[in-house]
Design a protein around this motif. Sequence first.
Motif, PDB file in Angstrom:
ATOM      1  N   ARG A   1       2.248  19.619  -9.027  1.00  0.00           N
ATOM      2  CA  ARG A   1       1.359  18.694  -8.327  1.00  0.00           C
ATOM      3  C   ARG A   1       2.176  17.946  -7.293  1.00  0.00           C
ATOM      4  N   TRP A   2       1.613  17.617  -6.150  1.00  0.00           N
ATOM      5  CA  TRP A   2       2.270  16.705  -5.194  1.00  0.00           C
ATOM      6  C   TRP A   2       1.187  15.958  -4.436  1.00  0.00           C
ATOM      7  N   ILE A   3       1.076  14.647  -4.709  1.00  0.00           N
ATOM      8  CA  ILE A   3       0.012  13.849  -4.097  1.00  0.00           C
ATOM      9  C   ILE A   3       0.542  13.061  -2.896  1.00  0.00           C
ATOM     10  N   ALA A   4       1.884  12.889  -2.833  1.00  0.00           N
ATOM     11  CA  ALA A   4       2.518  12.057  -1.789  1.00  0.00           C
ATOM     12  C   ALA A   4       2.116  10.590  -1.919  1.00  0.00           C
ATOM     13  N   SER A   5       1.808  10.197  -3.151  1.00  0.00           N
ATOM     14  CA  SER A   5       1.499   8.810  -3.453  1.00  0.00           C
ATOM     15  C   SER A   5       2.118   8.551  -4.828  1.00  0.00           C
ATOM     16  N   MET A   6       3.252   7.837  -4.816  1.00  0.00           N
ATOM     17  CA  MET A   6       4.011   7.706  -6.061  1.00  0.00           C
ATOM     18  C   MET A   6       3.186   7.058  -7.176  1.00  0.00           C
ATOM     19  N   VAL A   7       2.322   6.127  -6.792  1.00  0.00           N
ATOM     20  CA  VAL A   7       1.500   5.464  -7.805  1.00  0.00           C
ATOM     21  C   VAL A   7       0.642   6.498  -8.545  1.00  0.00           C
TER      22      VAL A   7
ATOM     23  N   ILE B   1       7.259  17.591  -6.937  1.00  0.00           N
ATOM     24  CA  ILE B   1       8.357  17.482  -5.971  1.00  0.00           C
ATOM     25  C   ILE B   1       7.829  17.989  -4.638  1.00  0.00           C
ATOM     26  N   ASN B   2       8.340  17.461  -3.551  1.00  0.00           N
ATOM     27  CA  ASN B   2       7.937  17.958  -2.232  1.00  0.00           C
ATOM     28  C   ASN B   2       8.722  19.245  -1.953  1.00  0.00           C
ATOM     29  N   MET B   3       8.050  20.386  -2.190  1.00  0.00           N
ATOM     30  CA  MET B   3       8.713  21.700  -2.099  1.00  0.00           C
ATOM     31  C   MET B   3       9.169  22.018  -0.673  1.00  0.00           C
TER      32      MET B   3
ATOM     33  N   VAL C   1       7.098  15.395 -14.762  1.00  0.00           N
ATOM     34  CA  VAL C   1       8.256  14.805 -14.089  1.00  0.00           C
ATOM     35  C   VAL C   1       7.947  14.673 -12.602  1.00  0.00           C
ATOM     36  N   PHE C   2       8.501  13.605 -12.027  1.00  0.00           N
ATOM     37  CA  PHE C   2       8.369  13.340 -10.597  1.00  0.00           C
ATOM     38  C   PHE C   2       9.770  13.238 -10.031  1.00  0.00           C
ATOM     39  N   MET C   3      10.002  13.936  -8.927  1.00  0.00           N
ATOM     40  CA  MET C   3      11.346  13.918  -8.337  1.00  0.00           C
ATOM     41  C   MET C   3      11.270  13.658  -6.845  1.00  0.00           C
ATOM     42  N   TYR C   4      12.043  12.659  -6.381  1.00  0.00           N
ATOM     43  CA  TYR C   4      12.379  12.594  -4.962  1.00  0.00           C
ATOM     44  C   TYR C   4      13.890  12.476  -4.926  1.00  0.00           C
ATOM     45  N   PRO C   5      14.570  13.612  -5.042  1.00  0.00           N
ATOM     46  CA  PRO C   5      16.017  13.577  -5.199  1.00  0.00           C
ATOM     47  C   PRO C   5      16.736  13.324  -3.876  1.00  0.00           C
TER      48      PRO C   5
ATOM     49  N   LEU D   1       0.848  -1.196   0.000  1.00  0.00           N
ATOM     50  CA  LEU D   1       0.000   0.000   0.000  1.00  0.00           C
ATOM     51  C   LEU D   1       0.880   1.240   0.000  1.00  0.00           C
ATOM     52  N   ASP D   2       1.219   1.684  -1.191  1.00  0.00           N
ATOM     53  CA  ASP D   2       2.090   2.854  -1.312  1.00  0.00           C
ATOM     54  C   ASP D   2       1.261   4.131  -1.139  1.00  0.00           C
ATOM     55  N   GLY D   3       1.870   5.087  -0.442  1.00  0.00           N
ATOM     56  CA  GLY D   3       1.168   6.370  -0.212  1.00  0.00           C
ATOM     57  C   GLY D   3       0.178   6.271   0.928  1.00  0.00           C
ATOM     58  N   SER D   4       0.460   5.349   1.868  1.00  0.00           N
ATOM     59  CA  SER D   4      -0.573   5.052   2.871  1.00  0.00           C
ATOM     60  C   SER D   4      -0.849   6.215   3.829  1.00  0.00           C
ATOM     61  N   SER D   5       0.003   7.255   3.810  1.00  0.00           N
ATOM     62  CA  SER D   5      -0.329   8.431   4.630  1.00  0.00           C
ATOM     63  C   SER D   5      -1.607   9.089   4.090  1.00  0.00           C
ATOM     64  N   ASN D   6      -1.994   8.737   2.861  1.00  0.00           N
ATOM     65  CA  ASN D   6      -3.201   9.313   2.252  1.00  0.00           C
ATOM     66  C   ASN D   6      -4.484   8.569   2.610  1.00  0.00           C
TER      67      ASN D   6
ATOM     68  N   TYR E   1      11.169  -1.886  -4.287  1.00  0.00           N
ATOM     69  CA  TYR E   1       9.694  -1.929  -4.226  1.00  0.00           C
ATOM     70  C   TYR E   1       9.033  -0.761  -4.951  1.00  0.00           C
ATOM     71  N   GLU E   2       9.771   0.324  -5.146  1.00  0.00           N
ATOM     72  CA  GLU E   2       9.159   1.504  -5.775  1.00  0.00           C
ATOM     73  C   GLU E   2       9.927   1.921  -7.038  1.00  0.00           C
ATOM     74  N   ALA E   3      11.213   2.243  -6.868  1.00  0.00           N
ATOM     75  CA  ALA E   3      11.960   2.857  -7.970  1.00  0.00           C
ATOM     76  C   ALA E   3      12.118   1.912  -9.174  1.00  0.00           C
TER      77      ALA E   3
ATOM     78  N   GLY F   1      18.528   8.352   0.030  1.00  0.00           N
ATOM     79  CA  GLY F   1      17.359   8.857  -0.707  1.00  0.00           C
ATOM     80  C   GLY F   1      16.118   8.583   0.116  1.00  0.00           C
ATOM     81  N   ARG F   2      14.954   8.737  -0.508  1.00  0.00           N
ATOM     82  CA  ARG F   2      13.695   8.536   0.231  1.00  0.00           C
ATOM     83  C   ARG F   2      12.978   7.264  -0.220  1.00  0.00           C
ATOM     84  N   LEU F   3      12.989   7.014  -1.546  1.00  0.00           N
ATOM     85  CA  LEU F   3      12.163   5.916  -2.073  1.00  0.00           C
ATOM     86  C   LEU F   3      12.954   4.611  -2.156  1.00  0.00           C
ATOM     87  N   ARG F   4      12.249   3.521  -2.068  1.00  0.00           N
ATOM     88  CA  ARG F   4      12.883   2.214  -2.031  1.00  0.00           C
ATOM     89  C   ARG F   4      13.169   1.696  -3.436  1.00  0.00           C
ATOM     90  N   LEU F   5      14.399   1.235  -3.625  1.00  0.00           N
ATOM     91  CA  LEU F   5      14.822   0.785  -4.958  1.00  0.00           C
ATOM     92  C   LEU F   5      13.998  -0.408  -5.443  1.00  0.00           C
TER      93      LEU F   5
HETATM   94  P1  AFP Z   1       4.161   6.056   2.321  1.00  0.00           P
HETATM   95  O1  AFP Z   1       3.723   4.783   1.639  1.00  0.00           O
HETATM   96  O2  AFP Z   1       4.912   5.798   3.582  1.00  0.00           O
HETATM   97  O3  AFP Z   1       3.029   7.026   2.506  1.00  0.00           O
HETATM   98  O4  AFP Z   1       5.230   6.742   1.359  1.00  0.00           O
HETATM   99  C1  AFP Z   1       4.848   7.163   0.102  1.00  0.00           C
HETATM  100  C2  AFP Z   1       6.080   7.481  -0.683  1.00  0.00           C
HETATM  101  O5  AFP Z   1       6.999   6.435  -0.609  1.00  0.00           O
HETATM  102  C3  AFP Z   1       5.750   7.798  -2.142  1.00  0.00           C
HETATM  103  O6  AFP Z   1       4.642   7.132  -2.620  1.00  0.00           O
HETATM  104  C4  AFP Z   1       5.570   9.287  -2.125  1.00  0.00           C
HETATM  105  O7  AFP Z   1       5.888   9.874  -3.355  1.00  0.00           O
HETATM  106  C5  AFP Z   1       6.508   9.771  -1.043  1.00  0.00           C
HETATM  107  O8  AFP Z   1       6.694   8.663  -0.168  1.00  0.00           O
HETATM  108  C6  AFP Z   1       5.911  10.933  -0.287  1.00  0.00           C
HETATM  109  O9  AFP Z   1       6.887  11.517   0.465  1.00  0.00           O
HETATM  110  P2  AFP Z   1       6.612  12.796   1.409  1.00  0.00           P
HETATM  111  O10 AFP Z   1       6.069  12.243   2.687  1.00  0.00           O
HETATM  112  O11 AFP Z   1       7.933  13.463   1.564  1.00  0.00           O
HETATM  113  O12 AFP Z   1       5.614  13.698   0.733  1.00  0.00           O
END
Ligand code: AFP
Length: 337
Positions: free
Chosen positions: A243-249, A209-211, A261-265, A117-122, A281-283, A275-279
């Motif tokens: 745009r920034w949804i915080a859900s990579m999907v 991008i997360n500004m 373009v989507f960036m999590y640099p 469940l990617d983006g589960s904070s949403n 499972y996500e990248a 980095g932030r994203l997992r190689l």
């Molecule tokens: P979660 O699955 O922990 O919510 O993470 C989502 C994510 O891996 C990816 O889908 C988002 O693009 C990115 O993290 C959101 O990151 P920020 O919390 O910095 O906005």
Amino acid sequence: MHNNRTTITQFIIEEQRQIQGATGDFTSLLNDIVTACKVISNLVNHGALVGVLGSAETDNVQGEVQKKLDVISNEVFIQSNEWAGHLAAMASEEMDEIYPIPQKYPRGKYLLLFDPLDGSSNIDVNVSVGTIFSILRCPEGVQNPTVEHFLQPGTQQVCAGYALYGPSSMMVLTTGRGVNGFTLDQNIGEFILSHPNLKISADTQEFAINMSNMRFWEPPIRRYMDECLEGNTGPRGKDFNMRWIASMVAEVHRILARGGVFMYPIDNKNKDKGGRLRLLYEANPMSFIIEQAGGMSTTGRERIMEIVPKSLHQRVPVILGSKNEVERMISYHLAEQ
Ligand code: AFP
């Protein structure tokens, strides 16, 4: 009219027929993945009505608080995929260790990696989330896979896909022969081919991008973003939208639909972690999909799919999407060296 509709199963079988020596194993594996995604889609849709929202009050290996639905979706994925004999082992963003197929079931030739469940904070705010998966071949002759067998570069992926649980539930897939999208028809419980042969436009005026991390960025990202923000009065000579949804999907899906373009640099905040994203499972799965749709995916310094993973939960910087913008960012990184 309904007879002309292609279900995801039919599509996969027809694709497999064109591959010599295909046994049908892979088709069955994908069917089990599709079933898991349908179950998760149903849970996400019902949300509070079935008591799945909120925190599970546990942390995953990344030190992130798990949501109830993270844990439930992980179990759904395991239960749907462990019994049929297509897999040797699984690995999930939500589990510290790999999950070998229990002895009571036959073992197969594939390895499955997933972010259930990617983006589960949403989840608790009813914004789109998704499931991401990647399939690798278990190396020849390996009966009891260990972590090292999962550490294959993204170029070795047999298949990658995601399910998006949005206004409609969708499944987007690649097996290295382009990218196709399927929409879940809730009435008959089938994913139907709705977006054949998805292609990403080479140019775009939209970035994600997360500004809030701006003060941590490295010079190449700062330069790129400064130029975008200057709009039609700056060197780019055109305005950009954000745009920034915080859900990579959901971000990747938007890019497949209309470019971007989507960036999590890498930045000074996440540098220690790589980095932030997992190689795995996500990248990697998203890079496979993006490249197959004509886009590009990089860390800024190397093609993501060529990275040889060092650990199961490795993180990487990610820059992906419309080709001309990604190339521009690569050139800004090169100019810094
Ligand atoms: P979660 O699955 O922990 O919510 O993470 C989502 C994510 O891996 C990816 O889908 C988002 O693009 C990115 O993290 C959101 O990151 P920020 O919390 O910095 O906005």
